[in-house]
Design an enzyme around this catalytic site. Structure first.
Site, PDB file in Angstrom:
ATOM      1  CB  THR A  47      -0.946  -0.007   1.212  1.00 51.32           C
ATOM      2  OG1 THR A  47      -1.640  -1.256   1.255  1.00 51.32           O
ATOM      3  CG2 THR A  47      -1.962   1.119   1.149  1.00 51.32           C
ATOM      4  CE1 TYR A 136       1.174  -9.556   2.025  1.00 53.23           C
ATOM      5  CE2 TYR A 136       2.843  -7.922   1.492  1.00 53.23           C
ATOM      6  CZ  TYR A 136       1.539  -8.352   1.433  1.00 53.23           C
ATOM      7  OH  TYR A 136       0.595  -7.588   0.790  1.00 53.23           O
ATOM      8  CE  LYS A 164      -0.634  -7.608   4.418  1.00 54.01           C
ATOM      9  NZ  LYS A 164      -0.168  -6.386   3.723  1.00 54.01           N
TER      10      LYS A 164
END
Length: 292
Positions: A47, A136, A164
């Site tokens: 992001t 991740y 994540k």
């Protein structure tokens, strides 16, 4: 070591209209997020447009946010790349810049096999002993999926402490790792299975409500938490109307939380139809756009 738990916002990186990092806007946004539901922040993740930030830009931003928010706030820096030596260098830089943990994405494009993925994490962990790492798993972006059994192996590495999880189909407890939701639409489900929280996008916009979901689960009121989460589904969906972070930057600019929705190529701002979807979702949760 700070707890890696709760609503952790994967913070967008504001740019000025020329495309330079707007540090003042970033610090203002960081403060806003922490005052509106976030337990901590992730800098230079997907992001935050990590692929188009230089290492120096990412680390300068970590230092600046640390200076702004103080030592008590959890700050995570995205330092994973598809070159292990580069990941090590960037992770060491994050340690020096004041990050509390690093987010390590599965190497992309070169498609390592399971042995290579494990060796990648082992090498980074060995280079920063005692420094917490978050694996991740996001196969939609990196092509390679890290299945639960391989995540369990990675969890045996001493300082890899969490994952994540952005593969909704593989959401489950992982031995040796705290599980963090990698997609907003599984935030509640992650908490429901005993997960540690989420690294979220919609928390830029509905942070207080997502914090309420967290607080309700911690209090044992899963039914009410589920109800609150259900009210946020349109926002979650709108943040995926096109590639992240295009929608969230559009929303932040609409709400006056960042000066503009400038992105770095190859990402481009939301088109009219996408902006209409974002605007409708904001209005649906009582947020009033102040800009088009």
């Amino acid at each position: 070591m700070k707890e890696i738990r709760g609503v952790l916002t994967a913070m967008a990186t504001p740019f000025d209209e020329s495309g330079a990092v707007d540090e003042a806007a970033a610090l203002k946004l960081a403060t806003y997020l922490l005052e509106n539901g976030s337990h901590g922040l992730v800098i230079s993740g997907s992001t935050g447009e990590a692929p188009t930030l230089t290492d120096e830009e990412a680390l300068v931003l970590v230092r600046a946010v640390r200076d702004e928010v103080g030592d008590d706030v959890l700050l995570v820096c995205g330092t994973g790349t598809n070159y292990t030596d580069h990941s090590i260098e960037l992770t060491r830089g994050a340690v020096e810049a004041g990050a509390d943990a690093a987010l390590i994405v599965t190497p992309y494009y070169n498609k390592p096999n399971p042995a290579g993925i494990l060796a990648h994490f082992e090498a980074i962990a060995a280079a920063v002993p005692g420094f917490p790492l978050i694996a991740y798993n996001i196969p939609s972006r990196v092509v390679v999926n890290v299945p639960p059994e391989l995540l369990s192996e990675i969890g045996r590495i001493e300082n890899v402490v969490a994952v994540k999880q952005a593969n909704n189909e593989d959401l489950q407890p992982i031995e040796g790792l705290d599980v963090l939701a990698g997609n907003d639409d599984i935030f509640f489900r992650t908490l429901e299975i005993g997960g540690a929280g989420g690294i979220c996008v919609a928390s830029h916009l509905v942070g207080p409500q997502m914090r309420e979901v967290w607080d309700l689960v911690q209090a044992g009121d899963l039914d009410r938490a589920r109800e609150v989460d259900a009210t946020l589904r349109e926002v979650y969906a709108a943040m995926g109307v096109t590639t992240n972070p295009i929608p969230v930057k559009a929303a932040l600019a609409m709400l006056g939380l960042i000066p503009n929705d400038t992105l770095r190529l190859p990402l481009v701002p939301a088109d009219a139809a996408q902006r209409a979807t974002v605007r409708k979702a904001l209005e649906g949760v009582g947020l009033t756009p102040v800009a088009s």
